[in-house]
Design an enzyme around this catalytic site. Structure first.
Site, PDB file in Angstrom:
ATOM      1  N   HIS A  93      -6.894  -4.379  10.397  1.00 27.67           N
ATOM      2  CA  HIS A  93      -8.317  -4.903  10.168  1.00 27.67           C
ATOM      3  C   HIS A  93      -8.994  -5.154  11.222  1.00 27.67           C
ATOM      4  CE1 HIS A  93      -6.046  -6.897   6.296  1.00 27.67           C
ATOM      5  NE2 HIS A  93      -6.198  -5.490   6.047  1.00 27.67           N
TER       6      HIS A  93
ATOM      7  N   HIS B 211      -2.715   1.256   9.010  1.00 29.78           N
ATOM      8  CA  HIS B 211      -3.843   0.376   8.200  1.00 29.78           C
ATOM      9  C   HIS B 211      -3.648  -0.880   8.976  1.00 29.78           C
ATOM     10  CE1 HIS B 211      -6.398  -1.847   5.759  1.00 29.78           C
ATOM     11  NE2 HIS B 211      -5.494  -2.460   5.202  1.00 29.78           N
TER      12      HIS B 211
ATOM     13  N   HIS C 189     -12.902  -4.230   4.363  1.00 22.10           N
ATOM     14  CA  HIS C 189     -11.464  -4.172   4.404  1.00 22.10           C
ATOM     15  C   HIS C 189     -10.865  -3.664   5.780  1.00 22.10           C
ATOM     16  CE1 HIS C 189      -7.610  -3.435   2.278  1.00 22.10           C
ATOM     17  NE2 HIS C 189      -7.195  -4.142   3.330  1.00 22.10           N
TER      18      HIS C 189
ATOM     19  N   GLU D 181       0.613  -1.009   0.088  1.00 24.70           N
ATOM     20  CA  GLU D 181       0.070  -0.169   0.065  1.00 24.70           C
ATOM     21  C   GLU D 181       0.847   1.213   0.183  1.00 24.70           C
ATOM     22  OE1 GLU D 181      -3.260  -0.074  -0.220  1.00 24.70           O
ATOM     23  OE2 GLU D 181      -4.212  -1.823   0.719  1.00 24.70           O
TER      24      GLU D 181
END
Ligand code: 2HA
Ligand code: ZN
Length: 273
Positions: A148, A146, A218, A123
């Site tokens: 989850h 980032h 996501h 990413e």
């Protein structure tokens, strides 16, 4: 036999402290079940901790294209989690599961300078675009995370929760701390291909209004002055999601704090919304 390399962190206390914070957060992400396999990414802008000796370190990789031009990142340095690396491994050994990169003068490519040629996160264009935007707009933010988070991701599988600020208000109303410590709320980005420029662009546009944004079905993308603060914002939001789910599983819909109680919080804590 593998040569034992001296880490660039040796004798660089401030830089080592930042990288060690990344390792600590990576451990939390794994323990919380938010970082299966290679899930999640962390990048931090470490330019302020780079000394002259590090500036003159030779590249240990070829120049690699970022895929976009980021004019404000010329000559900046980042610690990035490695692509395909696990958060649980990074927690133990951040310099073998991540690397330090230098953005080249063309603002469109980078080289790895330390400790090992570990390729950065898939990413990277999204993360670097966000850091470019921080500098462009004068924001003090240095970290992007980032991950989850299970319950928050689950909530994005419900269309009602994807409407603007429905989740923000619901989560804020579960416990006063959430509004105090995630005062700009949770932005929502409709599903887009992971790693795509479309996802990066949508993320930047939502970050004008929010410090934490949800990528539908996501994960979350959070930004702050350091990696621990970005983690804390995700943690308080997910705590609220857990309270909501606990109430639901006890067979009732939680009342939530009233709008008046939330307004009172905003005044008392000088919150922006
Ligand atoms: O890099 O979570 O979205 C692992 C991811 C990509
Ligand atoms: Zn992801």
């Amino acid at each position: 036999m593998r040569e034992i390399m001296e880490s660039v962190l040796t004798n660089r206390a401030a830089l080592a402290a930042e990288v060690n914070k990344v390792a600590e957060v990576a451990g939390y992400l794994w323990q919380k079940g938010w970082a299966e396999r290679n899930g999640g990414n962390i990048t931090i802008n470490i330019t302020e901790h780079i000394d002259d000796e590090m500036r003159s370190l030779p590249a240990i990789s070829e120049a690699k294209p970022i895929g976009i031009i980021l004019p404000h990142l010329k000559g900046t340095y980042f610690y990035c989690k490695g692509t395909n690396k696990r958060m649980r491994d990074l927690a133990r050994d951040p310099m073998r599961n991540g690397s330090i990169i230098r953005i080249l003068d063309d603002c469109a490519s980078y080289v790895i300078i330390a400790d090992e040629p570990v390729m950065p996160t898939s990413e990277l264009p999204a993360h670097l675009s966000v850091h470019n935007w921080f500098i462009e707009t004068g924001k003090p933010y240095k970290a992007s995370v980032h991950t989850h988070p299970i319950e928050l991701v689950a909530m994005t599988h419900c269309k009602e929760f994807l409407k603007k600020d429905v989740l923000t208000n619901l989560l804020w109303s579960m416990i006063p701390e959430t509004k105090a410590f995630c005062p700009r709320g949770l932005g929502i980005i409709p599903y887009k291909l992971p790693g795509s420029n479309a996802l990066a662009d949508a993320t930047i546009s939502e970050l004008s209004d929010y410090d934490v944004v949800m990528w539908e079905k996501h994960g979350v993308f959070a930004v702050d002055t350091d990696v621990m603060a970005a983690f804390d914002q995700i943690d308080v939001l997910n705590k609220s999601a857990l309270i909501y789910i606990a109430a639901k599983s006890m067979g009732f819909s939680p009342d939530g704090m009233s709008q008046e109680q939330m307004r009172e919080m905003s005044v008392a804590f000088h919150l922006p919304k």
